[in-house]
Motif scaffolding. Structure first.
Motif, mmCIF file in Angstrom:
data_model
loop_
_atom_site.group_PDB
_atom_site.id
_atom_site.type_symbol
_atom_site.label_atom_id
_atom_site.label_comp_id
_atom_site.label_asym_id
_atom_site.label_seq_id
_atom_site.Cartn_x
_atom_site.Cartn_y
_atom_site.Cartn_z
ATOM 1 N N ASP A 37 0.770 -1.261 0.057
ATOM 2 C CA ASP A 37 -0.033 0.109 0.063
ATOM 3 C C ASP A 37 0.980 1.210 -0.098
ATOM 4 O OD1 ASP A 37 0.884 -0.166 2.677
ATOM 5 O OD2 ASP A 37 -0.989 0.407 3.758
ATOM 6 N N PHE A 38 0.517 2.086 -0.847
ATOM 7 C CA PHE A 38 1.082 3.509 -0.943
ATOM 8 C C PHE A 38 0.082 4.600 -0.669
ATOM 9 C CE2 PHE A 38 3.447 0.820 -3.798
ATOM 10 C CZ PHE A 38 4.703 0.832 -3.181
ATOM 11 N N VAL A 39 0.187 5.251 0.613
ATOM 12 C CA VAL A 39 -0.720 6.261 0.961
ATOM 13 C C VAL A 39 -0.423 7.649 0.617
ATOM 14 C CG1 VAL A 39 -1.843 6.998 2.929
ATOM 15 C CG2 VAL A 39 -1.077 4.910 2.924
ATOM 16 N N VAL A 40 -0.991 8.305 -0.504
ATOM 17 C CA VAL A 40 -0.692 9.329 -0.908
ATOM 18 C C VAL A 40 -1.695 10.369 -0.595
ATOM 19 C CG1 VAL A 40 -0.495 10.667 -3.172
ATOM 20 C CG2 VAL A 40 0.130 8.069 -3.191
ATOM 21 N N PRO A 41 -1.193 11.622 0.540
ATOM 22 C CA PRO A 41 -2.189 12.559 0.790
ATOM 23 C C PRO A 41 -2.657 13.310 -0.581
ATOM 24 C CG PRO A 41 -0.063 12.494 2.273
ATOM 25 C CD PRO A 41 0.156 11.551 0.755
ATOM 26 N N ALA A 42 -3.904 13.625 -0.192
ATOM 27 C CA ALA A 42 -4.709 14.410 -1.247
ATOM 28 C C ALA A 42 -4.067 15.421 -1.879
ATOM 29 C CB ALA A 42 -5.940 14.893 -1.004
ATOM 30 N N ARG A 43 -3.408 16.315 -0.997
ATOM 31 C CA ARG A 43 -2.643 17.586 -1.501
ATOM 32 C C ARG A 43 -1.557 17.129 -2.547
ATOM 33 N NH1 ARG A 43 -0.699 16.266 3.248
ATOM 34 N NH2 ARG A 43 1.613 16.204 3.789
ATOM 35 N N VAL A 44 -1.050 15.886 -2.257
ATOM 36 C CA VAL A 44 0.153 15.509 -3.159
ATOM 37 C C VAL A 44 -0.409 14.981 -4.378
ATOM 38 C CG1 VAL A 44 2.110 13.692 -3.427
ATOM 39 C CG2 VAL A 44 1.574 14.700 -1.117
ATOM 40 N N TYR A 89 -7.717 8.021 -14.330
ATOM 41 C CA TYR A 89 -6.309 8.125 -14.047
ATOM 42 C C TYR A 89 -5.538 6.819 -14.048
ATOM 43 C CZ TYR A 89 -7.111 12.815 -12.016
ATOM 44 O OH TYR A 89 -7.434 14.050 -11.678
ATOM 45 N N LEU A 90 -4.536 6.650 -14.943
ATOM 46 C CA LEU A 90 -3.800 5.408 -15.037
ATOM 47 C C LEU A 90 -2.476 5.764 -14.396
ATOM 48 C CD1 LEU A 90 -4.468 4.234 -18.430
ATOM 49 C CD2 LEU A 90 -5.568 3.546 -16.435
ATOM 50 N N LEU A 91 -2.474 4.895 -13.163
ATOM 51 C CA LEU A 91 -1.347 5.089 -12.323
ATOM 52 C C LEU A 91 -0.310 3.999 -12.436
ATOM 53 C CD1 LEU A 91 -3.710 6.231 -9.294
ATOM 54 C CD2 LEU A 91 -2.083 7.681 -10.788
ATOM 55 N N ASN A 92 0.832 4.025 -13.386
ATOM 56 C CA ASN A 92 1.784 3.006 -13.545
ATOM 57 C C ASN A 92 2.963 3.032 -12.331
ATOM 58 O OD1 ASN A 92 3.504 1.452 -14.535
ATOM 59 N ND2 ASN A 92 4.111 2.398 -16.266
ATOM 60 N N VAL A 93 2.591 2.061 -11.309
ATOM 61 C CA VAL A 93 3.246 1.714 -10.263
ATOM 62 C C VAL A 93 4.425 0.701 -10.739
ATOM 63 C CG1 VAL A 93 3.594 1.166 -7.768
ATOM 64 C CG2 VAL A 93 1.569 2.566 -8.673
ATOM 65 N N THR A 94 5.669 0.765 -10.542
ATOM 66 C CA THR A 94 6.794 -0.005 -10.524
ATOM 67 C C THR A 94 7.450 -0.366 -9.260
ATOM 68 O OG1 THR A 94 8.454 1.388 -11.440
ATOM 69 C CG2 THR A 94 6.866 0.176 -12.944
ATOM 70 N N GLY A 95 8.089 -1.501 -9.053
ATOM 71 C CA GLY A 95 9.007 -1.631 -7.868
ATOM 72 C C GLY A 95 8.775 -3.186 -7.279
ATOM 73 N N GLU A 97 9.236 -5.710 -3.802
ATOM 74 C CA GLU A 97 8.440 -5.747 -2.397
ATOM 75 C C GLU A 97 9.706 -5.148 -1.291
ATOM 76 O OE1 GLU A 97 7.541 -9.362 0.820
ATOM 77 O OE2 GLU A 97 7.307 -9.681 -1.237
ATOM 78 N N ARG A 98 10.950 -5.361 -1.615
ATOM 79 C CA ARG A 98 11.842 -4.791 -0.729
ATOM 80 C C ARG A 98 12.554 -3.692 -1.336
ATOM 81 N NH1 ARG A 98 10.860 -9.494 0.854
ATOM 82 N NH2 ARG A 98 11.453 -10.560 2.853
ATOM 83 N N GLY A 99 12.346 -3.294 -2.445
ATOM 84 C CA GLY A 99 13.187 -2.234 -3.136
ATOM 85 C C GLY A 99 12.205 -1.079 -3.443
ATOM 86 N N ALA A 100 12.880 -0.020 -4.172
ATOM 87 C CA ALA A 100 12.219 1.123 -4.293
ATOM 88 C C ALA A 100 11.014 0.924 -5.013
ATOM 89 C CB ALA A 100 13.185 2.181 -4.857
ATOM 90 N N ASP A 138 9.393 9.033 -6.875
ATOM 91 C CA ASP A 138 9.570 7.808 -5.497
ATOM 92 C C ASP A 138 8.442 7.602 -4.546
ATOM 93 O OD1 ASP A 138 12.476 7.176 -3.483
ATOM 94 O OD2 ASP A 138 10.666 6.074 -3.726
ATOM 95 N N LEU A 139 7.998 6.480 -4.734
ATOM 96 C CA LEU A 139 6.829 6.533 -3.661
ATOM 97 C C LEU A 139 7.157 5.326 -2.541
ATOM 98 C CD1 LEU A 139 4.002 4.960 -6.074
ATOM 99 C CD2 LEU A 139 4.118 6.763 -5.084
ATOM 100 N N THR A 140 8.442 5.156 -2.408
ATOM 101 C CA THR A 140 9.029 4.270 -1.318
ATOM 102 C C THR A 140 8.760 4.691 -0.070
ATOM 103 O OG1 THR A 140 10.911 3.572 -2.937
ATOM 104 C CG2 THR A 140 11.053 3.065 -0.394
ATOM 105 N N ARG A 141 8.738 6.061 0.342
ATOM 106 C CA ARG A 141 8.425 6.530 1.560
ATOM 107 C C ARG A 141 7.003 6.621 1.790
ATOM 108 N NH1 ARG A 141 11.188 12.314 1.594
ATOM 109 N NH2 ARG A 141 9.697 12.139 -0.310
ATOM 110 N N MET A 142 6.232 6.608 0.889
ATOM 111 C CA MET A 142 4.613 6.443 1.131
ATOM 112 C C MET A 142 4.356 5.080 1.376
ATOM 113 S SD MET A 142 3.287 9.111 -1.798
ATOM 114 C CE MET A 142 4.159 10.758 -1.899
#
Length: 167
Positions: free
Chosen positions: A75-82, A98-104, A106-109, A120-124
């Motif tokens: 899960d990547f939690v993106v605040p609405a303002r972002v 919206y088509l959101l292309n997520v790559t990565g 399990e343990r990496g970025a 970078d979604l890693t911190r989310m």
């Protein structure tokens, strides 16, 4: 399930609040949350769809991108303002999603394609602490980060979206 485990960890009620073809929606004390989900199509690749019009009408406090690999959810939690800052540069398909292309991995970025660049979604990952879901919980420091992967019921995610009543 993902919502039950997350609700328990945050100490806040998270209630499924409808489903559209593009995403499930949930309610938390401070507002609505979009929960678009996608199964892994190729190793480390997820194409998540979220209806643009539904997002704009609902004005959620966050978008939680649920990327499903086997029986686990990243899960990547993106605040609405972002998300709102990214929205003008996100690809919208002819259906108005919206088509959101997520790559990565399990343990990496993890990355999201926004316009011509990657974000970078890693911190989310599991970042519910960045969203004020409940003023009292946030004030007490209860809103902790959720583990990046939680066990989920695979049948509930067969279509790539969560379904009300299953979780």
């Amino acid at each position: 399930t993902y919502l039950r485990v997350t609700s328990k960890r945050l100490g806040v009620a998270i209630v499924l609040d409808g489903h559209r073809r593009d995403a499930a929606w949930a309610r938390v004390p401070r507002g609505r949350v979009a929960l678009p989900a996608a199964a892994e199509r190729q190793p480390g690749r997820f194409l998540v769809a979220l209806g643009k019009a539904a997002y704009e009408r609902a004005r959620p406090i966050a978008v939680v991108l649920l990327c499903v690999r086997a029986s686990r959810v990243l899960d990547f939690v993106v605040p609405a303002r972002v998300f709102d800052a990214w929205a003008p540069r996100l690809h919208v398909n002819p259906k108005g999603d919206y088509l959101l292309n997520v790559t990565g991995t399990e343990r990496g970025a993890a990355r999201l394609r926004v316009g011509a660049s990657d974000v970078d979604l890693t911190r989310m990952r599991g970042g519910w602490a960045a969203v004020d879901v409940d003023a009292s919980a946030a004030a007490d420091g209860v809103a902790e980060s959720v583990a990046p992967y939680e066990r989920v019921d695979a049948p509930a995610l067969q279509s790539g979206t969560l379904r009300p009543g299953v979780h």
